[in-house]
Design an enzyme around this catalytic site. Structure first.
Site, PDB file in Angstrom:
ATOM      1  N   HIS A 158      -9.215   4.708   0.492  1.00 28.97           N
ATOM      2  CA  HIS A 158     -10.278   3.736   0.188  1.00 28.97           C
ATOM      3  C   HIS A 158     -11.615   4.431  -0.085  1.00 28.97           C
ATOM      4  O   HIS A 158     -12.674   3.873   0.160  1.00 28.97           O
ATOM      5  CB  HIS A 158     -10.416   2.700   1.312  1.00 28.97           C
ATOM      6  CG  HIS A 158      -9.219   1.789   1.393  1.00 28.97           C
ATOM      7  ND1 HIS A 158      -9.034   0.725   0.543  1.00 28.97           N
ATOM      8  CD2 HIS A 158      -8.115   1.821   2.189  1.00 28.97           C
ATOM      9  CE1 HIS A 158      -7.893   0.130   0.828  1.00 28.97           C
ATOM     10  NE2 HIS A 158      -7.305   0.776   1.813  1.00 28.97           N
ATOM     11  N   THR A 159     -11.511   5.652  -0.549  1.00 34.46           N
ATOM     12  CA  THR A 159     -12.714   6.403  -0.932  1.00 34.46           C
ATOM     13  C   THR A 159     -12.876   6.428  -2.448  1.00 34.46           C
ATOM     14  O   THR A 159     -13.988   6.604  -2.935  1.00 34.46           O
ATOM     15  CB  THR A 159     -12.624   7.857  -0.423  1.00 34.46           C
ATOM     16  OG1 THR A 159     -11.309   8.336  -0.732  1.00 34.46           O
ATOM     17  CG2 THR A 159     -12.850   7.938   1.061  1.00 34.46           C
TER      18      THR A 159
ATOM     19  N   SER B 250       2.993   3.758  -5.493  1.00 34.57           N
ATOM     20  CA  SER B 250       2.405   3.746  -6.835  1.00 34.57           C
ATOM     21  C   SER B 250       3.402   3.713  -7.984  1.00 34.57           C
ATOM     22  O   SER B 250       3.284   4.461  -8.956  1.00 34.57           O
ATOM     23  CB  SER B 250       1.462   4.941  -7.023  1.00 34.57           C
ATOM     24  OG  SER B 250       0.320   4.736  -6.281  1.00 34.57           O
ATOM     25  N   SER B 251       4.372   2.838  -7.864  1.00 35.11           N
ATOM     26  CA  SER B 251       5.272   2.655  -9.007  1.00 35.11           C
ATOM     27  C   SER B 251       4.480   2.134 -10.206  1.00 35.11           C
ATOM     28  O   SER B 251       4.810   2.447 -11.352  1.00 35.11           O
ATOM     29  CB  SER B 251       6.403   1.693  -8.648  1.00 35.11           C
ATOM     30  OG  SER B 251       5.876   0.476  -8.170  1.00 35.11           O
TER      31      SER B 251
ATOM     32  N   ASP C 286      -4.416   6.759  -8.072  1.00 36.19           N
ATOM     33  CA  ASP C 286      -2.977   6.763  -8.339  1.00 36.19           C
ATOM     34  C   ASP C 286      -2.668   7.254  -9.748  1.00 36.19           C
ATOM     35  O   ASP C 286      -1.733   8.033  -9.966  1.00 36.19           O
ATOM     36  CB  ASP C 286      -2.403   5.352  -8.141  1.00 36.19           C
ATOM     37  CG  ASP C 286      -2.760   4.786  -6.781  1.00 36.19           C
ATOM     38  OD1 ASP C 286      -3.093   5.582  -5.888  1.00 36.19           O
ATOM     39  OD2 ASP C 286      -2.712   3.557  -6.614  1.00 36.19           O
TER      40      ASP C 286
ATOM     41  N   GLY D 116       6.830  -1.770  -4.821  1.00 38.73           N
ATOM     42  CA  GLY D 116       6.084  -2.558  -3.835  1.00 38.73           C
ATOM     43  C   GLY D 116       5.960  -1.898  -2.476  1.00 38.73           C
ATOM     44  O   GLY D 116       5.753  -2.565  -1.468  1.00 38.73           O
TER      45      GLY D 116
HETATM   46  C1  GLA Z   1      -4.431   1.768  -3.698  1.00 37.38           C
HETATM   47  C2  GLA Z   1      -5.298   1.889  -4.945  1.00 37.38           C
HETATM   48  C3  GLA Z   1      -6.041   3.236  -4.954  1.00 37.38           C
HETATM   49  C4  GLA Z   1      -6.770   3.471  -3.639  1.00 37.38           C
HETATM   50  C5  GLA Z   1      -5.845   3.221  -2.455  1.00 37.38           C
HETATM   51  C6  GLA Z   1      -6.570   3.315  -1.147  1.00 37.38           C
HETATM   52  O1  GLA Z   1      -3.400   2.716  -3.742  1.00 37.38           O
HETATM   53  O2  GLA Z   1      -4.498   1.816  -6.103  1.00 37.38           O
HETATM   54  O3  GLA Z   1      -6.922   3.272  -6.057  1.00 37.38           O
HETATM   55  O4  GLA Z   1      -7.928   2.691  -3.569  1.00 37.38           O
HETATM   56  O5  GLA Z   1      -5.217   1.951  -2.544  1.00 37.38           O
HETATM   57  O6  GLA Z   1      -6.994   4.604  -0.914  1.00 37.38           O
END
Ligand code: GLA
Length: 380
Positions: free
Chosen positions: A36-37, A128-129, A174, A124
């Site tokens: 979340h950065t 990051s699919s 991602d 899901g």
């Molecule tokens: C998801 C979002 C990313 C990132 C993370 C948290 O994966 O796609 O961009 O914000 O959450 O770090």
């Protein structure tokens, strides 16, 4: 060719009755630290995993189209579904559609094409699919039409697709990970300047393994508190009179209160942890690295409030089983957690977790072991 690439190729031949011009694939990712950065202009340290989504693409009209033969067609071997490029419909096809749209918006000439997809990134689960299908599409379409877009710009276009076409306000992590990671390395990204740097990560040499626990708790980013967290961070930055929380210092935190304070404290401390974690990796100090992982998890649990009982249970069990570090990975609200464990301890850890999850009447988790894999590439 990898198995996923072969499946995409085969699907293309069957559905479009010809040979594709090229095949590309792109990986999912885990994030080692820096959560979340990204949307706060900060630092992240993901690595690609050896699970990928492959796409076989060919130009223009080929056989196998019953209707509207001049339109781009997208086929998923995993869903056994053919979809036109046409309207957004809430399906998997929105990701490749969004990428073609974002490329067009940026002034690139994307012609009519046929694409067949096949993959093995768990869906899901927070691996990051969606970035994998976007990155594979972007690289393939770029190659197919000779657009010559660089990787960094492809990642930005993929993020645009996700933000403005699919409608999920994610950061850049991602897509960056999927397009720019290298095998045997993590990727430090400065999400403000978009500069990225590979950080070698030879787990085997250190006798360590990266265990991923998929809690099987579905997380739909759009439905969750993701957008809410993002908005609170923006408010906190506004309160401090700065553009992004990246610029906040520990001292600034005294000017905040309530949710703004908690979210901002996570971001400020997490950014510092990422940079310390990179130093630890450069020194081969996995004990220090692991401590930072635990600290990151505690901050995500207590200040950012995106953990769940399942994720906390995994992290606690990993600690009891002697993991060097463990934390939730990705957005939270379910999905996956990771642990850095001595190779010999992995079986004991997964067993202990299964037992604890059962005792707490939680759904049986799935476990994976990944080594840092290579980013998107064209198959040969
Ligand atoms: C998801 C979002 C990313 C990132 C993370 C948290 O994966 O796609 O961009 O914000 O959450 O770090």
């Amino acid at each position: 060719m990898r198995e996923t690439e072969q499946r995409a190729l085969q699907a293309y031949r069957e559905k479009f009755d010809g040979e594709p011009d090229l095949v590309a694939s792109a990986p999912g990712r885990i994030n080692l630290i820096g959560e979340h950065t990204d949307y706060n202009g900060g630092f992240v340290l993901p690595c690609a995993i050896d699970r990928r989504i492959a796409v076989a693409v060919g130009r223009g009209r080929r056989g196998g189209f019953e209707t509207r033969p001049y339109e781009t067609r997208l086929y998923s071997a995993d869903f056994d579904e053919m979809r036109p490029v046409g309207e957004r419909d809430g399906s998997w096809a929105d990701y490749p559609r969004g990428v073609a749209w974002a490329m067009g918006e940026a002034g690139h000439e994307v012609g009519v094409f046929s694409a067949a997809f096949a993959g093995d990134v768990p869906l899901g689960s927070g691996l990051s699919s969606s970035a994998a299908i976007e990155a594979a599409t972007a690289l393939a379409v770029d190659g197919l039409f000779g657009l010559g877009i660089g990787r960094t710009d492809l990642a930005v276009l993929c993020q645009r697709a996700e933000n403005d076409y699919v409608g999920v306000g994610t950061g850049i992590m991602d897509q960056y990970a999927s397009l720019l990671c290298q095998a045997g390395a993590a990727l430090l990204v400065d999400c403000r300047s978009l500069e990225a740097q590979s950080v070698p990560l030879d787990l085997a040499a250190a006798g360590l393994a990266l265990v991923v626990c998929d809690t099987r708790v579905e997380r739909g980013l759009a439905d969750t508190g993701y957008n809410d967290r993002r908005a609170t961070c923006e408010r906190a930055a506004h309160t401090l009179g700065i553009e992004e929380l990246r610029d906040a210092t520990e001292g600034d935190l005294a000017l905040l209160s309530g949710a703004e304070l908690k979210r901002a404290r996570h971001v400020v401390t997490e950014n510092a942890r990422v940079l310390e974690a990179v130093e630890a990796l450069e020194d081969n100090d996995f004990n220090a690295f692991g401590r930072l992982m635990y600290a990151s998890h505690a901050s995500l649990r207590d200040d950012y409030e995106v953990s769940t009982q399942e994720l906390d249970t995994f992290v606690q069990t990993a600690e009891e089983q002697g993991a060097k570090g463990a934390r939730l990975t990705g957005a939270g609200f379910g999905g996956c957690a990771i642990a850095l464990v001595p190779e010999d301890n992995t079986a004991a850890l997964t067993k202990a977790c299964e037992r604890t999850f059962a005792e707490q009447e939680l759904e049986k988790p799935a476990f994976y072991e990944f080594i840092p894999a290579t980013g998107a590439e064209l198959a040969t």
